[in-house]
Design a protein around this motif. Structure first.
Motif, PDB file in Angstrom:
ATOM      1  N   ILE A 244     101.545  14.997  28.900  1.00 53.24           N
ATOM      2  CA  ILE A 244     102.032  15.038  27.521  1.00 53.24           C
ATOM      3  C   ILE A 244     102.050  16.477  27.015  1.00 53.24           C
ATOM      4  CG2 ILE A 244     101.395  14.458  25.144  1.00 53.24           C
ATOM      5  CD1 ILE A 244     100.652  11.692  26.080  1.00 53.24           C
ATOM      6  N   ALA A 245     100.978  17.226  27.259  1.00 48.27           N
ATOM      7  CA  ALA A 245     100.933  18.623  26.813  1.00 48.27           C
ATOM      8  C   ALA A 245     102.026  19.443  27.489  1.00 48.27           C
ATOM      9  CB  ALA A 245      99.559  19.215  27.105  1.00 48.27           C
ATOM     10  N   LEU A 246     102.200  19.276  28.794  1.00 44.55           N
ATOM     11  CA  LEU A 246     103.253  20.001  29.501  1.00 44.55           C
ATOM     12  C   LEU A 246     104.624  19.698  28.904  1.00 44.55           C
ATOM     13  CD1 LEU A 246     101.981  19.513  33.162  1.00 44.55           C
ATOM     14  CD2 LEU A 246     102.456  21.729  32.107  1.00 44.55           C
ATOM     15  N   THR A 247     104.870  18.419  28.606  1.00 44.43           N
ATOM     16  CA  THR A 247     106.167  18.032  28.036  1.00 44.43           C
ATOM     17  C   THR A 247     106.404  18.691  26.687  1.00 44.43           C
ATOM     18  OG1 THR A 247     106.003  15.876  29.145  1.00 44.43           O
ATOM     19  CG2 THR A 247     107.597  16.078  27.358  1.00 44.43           C
ATOM     20  N   PHE A 248     105.420  18.630  25.794  1.00 47.80           N
ATOM     21  CA  PHE A 248     105.591  19.210  24.464  1.00 47.80           C
ATOM     22  C   PHE A 248     105.799  20.724  24.529  1.00 47.80           C
ATOM     23  CE2 PHE A 248     104.033  15.238  22.627  1.00 47.80           C
ATOM     24  CZ  PHE A 248     104.801  15.164  21.463  1.00 47.80           C
ATOM     25  N   PHE A 249     105.084  21.385  25.395  1.00 45.98           N
ATOM     26  CA  PHE A 249     105.248  22.838  25.483  1.00 45.98           C
ATOM     27  C   PHE A 249     106.635  23.208  25.995  1.00 45.98           C
ATOM     28  CE2 PHE A 249     100.378  23.164  26.090  1.00 45.98           C
ATOM     29  CZ  PHE A 249     100.204  23.095  24.711  1.00 45.98           C
ATOM     30  N   GLU A 250     107.150  22.425  26.935  1.00 44.43           N
ATOM     31  CA  GLU A 250     108.515  22.698  27.423  1.00 44.43           C
ATOM     32  C   GLU A 250     109.541  22.424  26.323  1.00 44.43           C
ATOM     33  OE1 GLU A 250     108.879  24.305  29.924  1.00 44.43           O
ATOM     34  OE2 GLU A 250     107.305  23.812  31.369  1.00 44.43           O
ATOM     35  N   ILE A 251     109.296  21.410  25.507  1.00 43.05           N
ATOM     36  CA  ILE A 251     110.200  21.129  24.385  1.00 43.05           C
ATOM     37  C   ILE A 251     110.254  22.316  23.433  1.00 43.05           C
ATOM     38  CG2 ILE A 251     110.422  19.736  22.276  1.00 43.05           C
ATOM     39  CD1 ILE A 251     109.432  17.341  23.977  1.00 43.05           C
TER      40      ILE A 251
ATOM     41  N   LEU B 201     110.691  16.215  34.134  1.00 49.64           N
ATOM     42  CA  LEU B 201     109.768  16.022  35.253  1.00 49.64           C
ATOM     43  C   LEU B 201     108.401  15.565  34.750  1.00 49.64           C
ATOM     44  CD1 LEU B 201     108.794  16.333  38.197  1.00 49.64           C
ATOM     45  CD2 LEU B 201     108.394  18.764  37.694  1.00 49.64           C
ATOM     46  N   TRP B 202     107.877  16.249  33.721  1.00 49.90           N
ATOM     47  CA  TRP B 202     106.553  15.873  33.218  1.00 49.90           C
ATOM     48  C   TRP B 202     106.571  14.491  32.578  1.00 49.90           C
ATOM     49  CZ3 TRP B 202     104.650  18.979  36.180  1.00 49.90           C
ATOM     50  CH2 TRP B 202     104.858  20.352  36.182  1.00 49.90           C
ATOM     51  N   MET B 203     107.653  14.148  31.893  1.00 51.22           N
ATOM     52  CA  MET B 203     107.743  12.800  31.336  1.00 51.22           C
ATOM     53  C   MET B 203     107.776  11.744  32.446  1.00 51.22           C
ATOM     54  SD  MET B 203     110.128  12.835  27.897  1.00 51.22           S
ATOM     55  CE  MET B 203     111.587  13.540  28.665  1.00 51.22           C
ATOM     56  N   ALA B 204     108.458  12.049  33.543  1.00 48.06           N
ATOM     57  CA  ALA B 204     108.501  11.107  34.659  1.00 48.06           C
ATOM     58  C   ALA B 204     107.116  10.889  35.252  1.00 48.06           C
ATOM     59  CB  ALA B 204     109.475  11.605  35.723  1.00 48.06           C
ATOM     60  N   LEU B 205     106.363  11.974  35.428  1.00 46.33           N
ATOM     61  CA  LEU B 205     105.012  11.838  35.969  1.00 46.33           C
ATOM     62  C   LEU B 205     104.092  11.119  34.977  1.00 46.33           C
ATOM     63  CD1 LEU B 205     104.678  15.338  37.657  1.00 46.33           C
ATOM     64  CD2 LEU B 205     104.836  13.122  38.809  1.00 46.33           C
TER      65      LEU B 205
ATOM     66  N   VAL C  65     109.867  12.289  22.521  1.00 46.31           N
ATOM     67  CA  VAL C  65     111.206  12.054  21.974  1.00 46.31           C
ATOM     68  C   VAL C  65     111.160  11.985  20.450  1.00 46.31           C
ATOM     69  CG1 VAL C  65     113.084  10.365  21.823  1.00 46.31           C
ATOM     70  CG2 VAL C  65     112.103  10.951  24.052  1.00 46.31           C
ATOM     71  N   LEU C  66     110.207  11.248  19.898  1.00 48.12           N
ATOM     72  CA  LEU C  66     110.135  11.087  18.448  1.00 48.12           C
ATOM     73  C   LEU C  66     109.811  12.403  17.746  1.00 48.12           C
ATOM     74  CD1 LEU C  66     110.184   9.252  15.988  1.00 48.12           C
ATOM     75  CD2 LEU C  66     107.774   8.684  16.441  1.00 48.12           C
ATOM     76  N   VAL C  67     108.813  13.130  18.237  1.00 44.02           N
ATOM     77  CA  VAL C  67     108.429  14.389  17.589  1.00 44.02           C
ATOM     78  C   VAL C  67     109.536  15.423  17.732  1.00 44.02           C
ATOM     79  CG1 VAL C  67     106.779  16.302  17.634  1.00 44.02           C
ATOM     80  CG2 VAL C  67     105.960  13.946  17.877  1.00 44.02           C
ATOM     81  N   SER C  68     110.132  15.517  18.893  1.00 48.23           N
ATOM     82  CA  SER C  68     111.203  16.502  19.080  1.00 48.23           C
ATOM     83  C   SER C  68     112.406  16.184  18.185  1.00 48.23           C
ATOM     84  CB  SER C  68     111.629  16.560  20.548  1.00 48.23           C
ATOM     85  OG  SER C  68     112.174  15.322  20.976  1.00 48.23           O
ATOM     86  N   LEU C  69     112.695  14.897  17.972  1.00 47.39           N
ATOM     87  CA  LEU C  69     113.775  14.527  17.050  1.00 47.39           C
ATOM     88  C   LEU C  69     113.493  15.074  15.645  1.00 47.39           C
ATOM     89  CD1 LEU C  69     116.245  12.943  16.037  1.00 47.39           C
ATOM     90  CD2 LEU C  69     114.766  10.911  15.902  1.00 47.39           C
ATOM     91  N   MET C  70     112.290  14.833  15.141  1.00 49.93           N
ATOM     92  CA  MET C  70     111.944  15.306  13.804  1.00 49.93           C
ATOM     93  C   MET C  70     111.959  16.821  13.727  1.00 49.93           C
ATOM     94  SD  MET C  70     109.009  12.626  12.511  1.00 49.93           S
ATOM     95  CE  MET C  70     107.942  12.854  13.932  1.00 49.93           C
ATOM     96  N   PHE C  71     111.448  17.479  14.767  1.00 51.57           N
ATOM     97  CA  PHE C  71     111.367  18.934  14.746  1.00 51.57           C
ATOM     98  C   PHE C  71     112.748  19.569  14.823  1.00 51.57           C
ATOM     99  CE2 PHE C  71     110.764  22.996  17.111  1.00 51.57           C
ATOM    100  CZ  PHE C  71     110.114  23.688  16.096  1.00 51.57           C
TER     101      PHE C  71
ATOM    102  N   LEU D 229     103.612  18.343  13.197  1.00 47.12           N
ATOM    103  CA  LEU D 229     104.433  17.156  13.454  1.00 47.12           C
ATOM    104  C   LEU D 229     103.910  16.393  14.672  1.00 47.12           C
ATOM    105  CD1 LEU D 229     108.090  18.395  12.833  1.00 47.12           C
ATOM    106  CD2 LEU D 229     106.889  16.607  11.565  1.00 47.12           C
ATOM    107  N   TRP D 230     103.523  17.109  15.687  1.00 48.80           N
ATOM    108  CA  TRP D 230     102.968  16.500  16.898  1.00 48.80           C
ATOM    109  C   TRP D 230     101.702  15.708  16.562  1.00 48.80           C
ATOM    110  CZ3 TRP D 230     101.525  20.070  21.670  1.00 48.80           C
ATOM    111  CH2 TRP D 230     100.948  19.296  22.683  1.00 48.80           C
ATOM    112  N   PHE D 231     100.744  16.376  15.925  1.00 47.95           N
ATOM    113  CA  PHE D 231      99.502  15.687  15.577  1.00 47.95           C
ATOM    114  C   PHE D 231      99.748  14.544  14.594  1.00 47.95           C
ATOM    115  CE2 PHE D 231      96.283  15.318  12.194  1.00 47.95           C
ATOM    116  CZ  PHE D 231      95.306  14.651  12.918  1.00 47.95           C
ATOM    117  N   GLY D 232     100.496  14.806  13.532  1.00 48.94           N
ATOM    118  CA  GLY D 232     100.693  13.808  12.487  1.00 48.94           C
ATOM    119  C   GLY D 232     101.386  12.563  12.981  1.00 48.94           C
ATOM    120  N   THR D 233     102.357  12.718  13.872  1.00 48.91           N
ATOM    121  CA  THR D 233     103.062  11.550  14.404  1.00 48.91           C
ATOM    122  C   THR D 233     102.125  10.653  15.201  1.00 48.91           C
ATOM    123  OG1 THR D 233     105.120  12.819  14.508  1.00 48.91           O
ATOM    124  CG2 THR D 233     105.013  10.804  15.810  1.00 48.91           C
ATOM    125  N   VAL D 234     101.323  11.259  16.069  1.00 49.55           N
ATOM    126  CA  VAL D 234     100.359  10.473  16.845  1.00 49.55           C
ATOM    127  C   VAL D 234      99.371   9.773  15.917  1.00 49.55           C
ATOM    128  CG1 VAL D 234      98.486  10.611  18.532  1.00 49.55           C
ATOM    129  CG2 VAL D 234     100.592  11.922  18.897  1.00 49.55           C
TER     130      VAL D 234
END
Length: 527
Positions: free
Chosen positions: A149-156, A173-177, A191-197, A302-307
């Motif tokens: 999850i952290a790897l995915t968010f940082f790449e986003i 790739l990270w989402m697949a793993l 997906v949800l956080v990146s949409l809002m951001f 946004l990341w923290f608040g959404t979770v």
């Protein structure tokens, strides 16, 4: 005083302190306590059965398919156990390594976006927080999932900064793993956080292009698809109905396995899982007012608040769910570390926690006096026994050291909290956890090893402690008991077993704490 502060400034900026903290919080005592039920027992029994059966596609527990989680953590545990032997250390090692990589990923991102000192401080706060260290030492899927999850968010975020294909393909790739580790949650939050951001920053069109990138989905399907296809061929649609509907959609709608909670559950849990850094977190809350003007802080909040919001409305609530959104807090705390000037705010939470641990023997004794069920009386009685003088002395030493930091240490409050985190780690994993596990899981392990030595037909009676099967090294069925069986059960189930089998003699072979191992023989007992 300035010399001491200067020394600490240099000390917390060196990655070697971080290496020490990781070794202490993630690897120290890793294999010294028994597996806990239900979670570790369920994961590791499925891994044991995978190795025994040679079926590397469908996880099974007690001979039945276990559709709770996907396959990746079982593969890693099986590989570790094959290399190092089937023991607690080997089974927990993949989680500890995943957590260490998780820390490294956070350190690298913060160093890239802020500065080296902030990177080390964020990583130290993360390593020494209570809940992160707990999942790092657990043979479950959560440390691995949090890494992905952290790897995915940082790449986003890197893709938002510069819309190149490399970070986008890595995000897929990270989402697949992550999808191979715990399923849809690895996709849902990114997906949800990146949409809002992206929408909030005026780049919604770029987000749409990224979401429907053919190469990205090709990477995702190539990595995650083969196992999902294989388990469909092995099991038919049963896995998909159970995993996606029951264990994902069902967890949101209803409380599974009794893990419910009131609407404000995470307002109470968040200060606990961040210990000893709760006051530090409280101090950064005012920065939220200006966060929207800073893209990085907007992304992190946004990341923290959404979770936080999503899981607050979920039917199933567990403390470690918040860790999916906790990384942003550690980064924000590190960035605004100099705002923490109140020593009272900084040190009150860890001092209160240690005072609570000091009073734990009295709390246990009080609870034992109020308990009515046999297994609770037995557990609390064992707890009162193990919370001995050695435990009290360890907690008192930790409390005095933390009080010394609060009252006299000539260091900044956030620096003192790092030291308080090291003290907390020593007390929790040196004094508390070994005693708790000795009470709750030591008897289960001993009963399992005895059943393994006796090598007789064994069943489990109205009890769910899968680690018994791990230590017995065999599937333990839940069929009705019969003459000649060994029966593993919780002690409060023993009267029901005797009453339900009046034609059989029940002989206790082992009993300690909350569990017992008994033998059934033909013929009623005299009297």
């Amino acid at each position: 005083m300035s010399l001491v502060r200067s020394l600490f400034d240099r000390l917390v900026a060196t990655p070697w302190v971080l290496v020490l903290a990781v070794g202490l919080a993630f690897f120290w005592q890793l294999g010294s306590v028994p597996l806990y039920d239900l979670d570790e027992g369920a994961f590791t029994e499925a891994t044991r059965e995978m190795l025994a059966s040679g079926n590397w596609i469908t996880p099974q527990m007690n001979g039945e398919p276990r559709y709770d989680k996907p396959i990746l953590i079982y593969w890693l545990q099986a590989a570790s156990a094959t290399a190092l032997g089937f023991n607690e250390f080997a089974l927990r090692l993949p989680s500890a390594l995943a957590a260490a990589l998780w820390v490294l990923v956070v350190w690298r991102f913060v160093r890239e976006r802020l500065d080296p000192t902030a990177a080390t401080v964020a990583a130290l706060a993360m390593v020494l927080s209570l809940q992160v260290s707990l999942i790092a030492k657990a043979a479950v899927a959560d440390a691995l999932l949090n890494l992905f999850i952290a790897l995915t968010f940082f790449e986003i975020y890197r893709y938002w900064l510069a819309p190149r294909t490399a970070p986008l393909w890595r995000a897929y790739l990270w989402m697949a793993l992550g999808f191979l580790t715990k399923g849809p949650v690895a996709i849902f939050f990114p997906v949800l956080v990146s949409l809002m951001f992206f929408w909030s920053t005026g780049h919604l069109e770029r987000w749409w292009r990224a979401l429907f990138a053919p190469v990205g989905w090709l990477i995702f399907v190539a990595v995650a698809g083969p196992w999902y296809l294989a388990i469909f061929l092995d099991n038919g649609p049963g896995f998909f109905a159970s995993f996606f509907l029951d264990h994902n959609v069902g967890r949101f709608g209803d409380a599974m396995h009794g893990h419910g909670g009131f609407p404000g559950y995470y307002f109470v849990i968040l200060p606990l899982i961040l210990l000893p850094f709760t006051g530090w977190f409280i101090r950064i809350l005012p920065t939220l007012r200006h966060a929207w003007s800073d893209p990085l802080e907007r992304f992190l909040w946004l990341w923290f608040g959404t979770v936080f919001v999503v899981f607050s409305f979920s039917g199933t609530k567990l403390p470690h769910y918040l860790l999916y959104g906790a990384v942003p807090l550690f980064i924000l705390m590190a960035r605004h570390r100099e705002l923490l000037v109140s020593r009272w705010l900084a040190y009150a939470p860890p001092i209160f926690f240690l005072v609570l641990l000091l009073w734990l023997p009295e709390i246990v004794a009080l609870a034992a006096g109020q308990a009515e069920r046999a297994h609770e009386i037995a557990l609390l009685g064992e707890g009162a026994r193990v919370l001995d003088l050695g435990y009290r002395l360890a907690v008192i030493a930790g409390l005095l050291a933390t009080l010394g930091l609060a009252l006299a240490a000539p260091v900044r409050p956030w620096q003192g909290l790092v030291l308080a985190g090291l003290i907390q780690t020593l007390v929790v994993y040196g004094a508390l956890v070994p005693r708790v596990f000795e009470v709750m899981q030591g008897p289960v392990k001993e009963a399992g090893l005895l059943a393994r030595e006796l090598d007789r037909p064994t069943v489990v009676y109205r009890t769910s402690m899968p680690s018994f099967s791990v230590y017995r090294d065999a599937v333990t069925l839940k069929r009705p008991p019969e003459a000649g069986d060994l029966v593993f059960l919780r002690v409060d189930r023993l009267p029901s077993l005797i009453e339900g089998h009046p034609a059989l003699t029940v002989t206790t072979l082992y009993q300690r704490g909350a569990v017992a191992l008994v033998e059934l023989k033909a013929g009623a007992a005299d009297g």
